[in-house]
Design a protein around this motif. Structure first.
Motif, short mmCIF file in Angstrom:
data_model
loop_
_atom_site.label_atom_id
_atom_site.label_comp_id
_atom_site.label_asym_id
_atom_site.label_seq_id
_atom_site.Cartn_x
_atom_site.Cartn_y
_atom_site.Cartn_z
N LEU A 187 38.47 41.64 33.81
CA LEU A 187 37.48 42.59 33.99
C LEU A 187 36.87 42.69 32.38
O LEU A 187 36.79 42.77 31.46
CB LEU A 187 38.54 44.22 34.46
CG LEU A 187 39.76 43.97 35.62
CD1 LEU A 187 40.95 43.47 34.46
CD2 LEU A 187 40.46 45.19 35.29
N CYS B 3 39.67 48.89 41.08
CA CYS B 3 38.81 49.28 39.52
C CYS B 3 37.62 49.42 39.99
O CYS B 3 36.52 48.97 39.00
CB CYS B 3 39.18 48.21 38.51
SG CYS B 3 41.09 48.81 38.53
N LYS B 4 36.80 49.01 41.06
CA LYS B 4 35.49 48.82 41.45
C LYS B 4 34.42 49.49 40.71
O LYS B 4 33.65 49.21 40.69
CB LYS B 4 35.11 48.24 42.77
CG LYS B 4 35.21 49.00 44.58
CD LYS B 4 34.72 48.44 45.18
CE LYS B 4 35.16 49.57 46.38
NZ LYS B 4 36.21 49.60 47.11
N TYR C 173 40.87 44.77 42.31
CA TYR C 173 39.71 45.12 42.14
C TYR C 173 38.94 45.77 42.86
O TYR C 173 37.83 46.72 42.82
CB TYR C 173 39.03 43.29 42.78
CG TYR C 173 37.67 44.16 43.21
CD1 TYR C 173 36.42 42.98 42.03
CD2 TYR C 173 36.55 44.10 43.95
CE1 TYR C 173 35.21 43.11 42.16
CE2 TYR C 173 34.79 44.84 43.86
CZ TYR C 173 34.30 43.64 43.02
OH TYR C 173 32.84 43.86 42.94
N ASP C 174 40.17 46.37 44.42
CA ASP C 174 39.10 47.72 45.10
C ASP C 174 39.43 48.63 44.68
O ASP C 174 38.71 49.82 44.28
CB ASP C 174 40.25 47.19 46.60
CG ASP C 174 39.65 48.52 46.88
OD1 ASP C 174 38.32 48.83 47.26
OD2 ASP C 174 40.65 49.30 47.86
N ASP D 285 33.84 49.23 37.71
CA ASP D 285 34.07 47.97 36.75
C ASP D 285 33.19 47.01 38.11
O ASP D 285 34.58 46.72 38.79
CB ASP D 285 34.33 46.96 35.51
CG ASP D 285 34.53 45.79 35.89
OD1 ASP D 285 33.18 45.42 35.92
OD2 ASP D 285 34.63 45.01 34.85
N LYS D 286 31.70 46.88 38.70
CA LYS D 286 31.21 46.35 39.94
C LYS D 286 31.44 44.77 38.75
O LYS D 286 31.11 43.76 39.86
CB LYS D 286 30.35 46.94 40.43
CG LYS D 286 30.95 47.93 41.34
CD LYS D 286 29.52 48.50 41.80
CE LYS D 286 29.89 49.81 42.27
NZ LYS D 286 30.70 50.77 41.51
#
Length: 159
Positions: A36, A130-131, A127-128, A134-135
Motif C-alpha cells: 500500500l 482501501c481503494k 484492496y477493496d 490508494d488505487k
C-alpha cells in the motif's frame, strides 16, 4: 508420460476419485501480501480507515473463502475444514500487509487450495476497502508456504 488426474480416458474433465484414500491430518499454510501507499497503510494499521475495521472484515472474508473454495475452483473437492485462521503481518518499512492463512482438517485430500484462497481473498478485501485512498496497491507473493499430511507427507518452501 503420466496420466492427467483431472481428465478421464476420453479427455474430459472430472473430479478425482479420492474414495480409496485413507484420511489423515492435513494442514496447509499460505500467504498473500498487499503493498500500500503510505497514507493507506497508516490509516489501516492505526484503525482509522473510514470503512471500519479492515483487518476484521478481511479475516472473515478469508475464512469464508476457504469454506467456499470448491465453489470457486473447478474440480476442487468440498472439504469439512476443522480450522481456518487468517492472521496479518505488518511491515512499516515497505507498507506491506501479509495475510497468512492456515487450514486444517482430517480428510482424504489436502487443504492447499483452501489456504491459498483464504490468503488471496483476505488481500483482495483489503484492496477493496482501501481503494478509495490508494488505487495503486499491489497484491504480490501469493504462495503456499507449507503443507503437511497425506501420502506425500510434509513440504515447506525454502527461504
Amino acid at each position: 508420460m503420466s496420466e492427467f488426474t483431472h481428465l478421464n480416458e476420453r479427455g474430459e474433465a472430472h473430479m478425482v476419485d479420492i474414495s480409496g484414500k485413507a484420511p489423515s491430518k492435513r494442514v496447509a499454510l499460505a500467504q498473500s501480501s498487499i503493498q500500500l501507499g503510505e497514507e493507506a497503510y497508516t490509516l489501516l494499521v492505526e484503525g482509522k480507515h473510514k470503512k471500519g475495521d479492515v483487518f476484521a472484515v478481511a479475516r472473515i472474508a478469508g475464512i469464508q473463502a476457504a469454506k467456499r473454495c470448491s465453489d470457486l475452483i473447478p474440480l476442487c473437492h468440498p472439504l469439512m475444514l476443522s480450522k481456518v485462521s487468517v492472521d496479518f503481518d505488518k511491515d512499516g518499512d515497505t507498507h506491506t500487509i501479509t495475510a497468512i492463512a492456515r487450514c486444517e482438517l482430517e480428510g482424504k485430500t489436502g487443504v492447499e487450495m483452501e489456504a491459498l484462497t483464504a490468503a488471496s481473498v483476505a488481500t483482495l478485501t483489503i484492496y477493496d476497502m482501501c481503494k478509495a485512498v490508494d488505487k495503486g496497491m499491489r497484491i504480490v507473493n501469493t504462495e503456499l508456504l507449507e503443507k503437511h499430511g497425506g501420502k506425500s507427507g510434509s513440504w515447506a518452501r525454502e527461504g
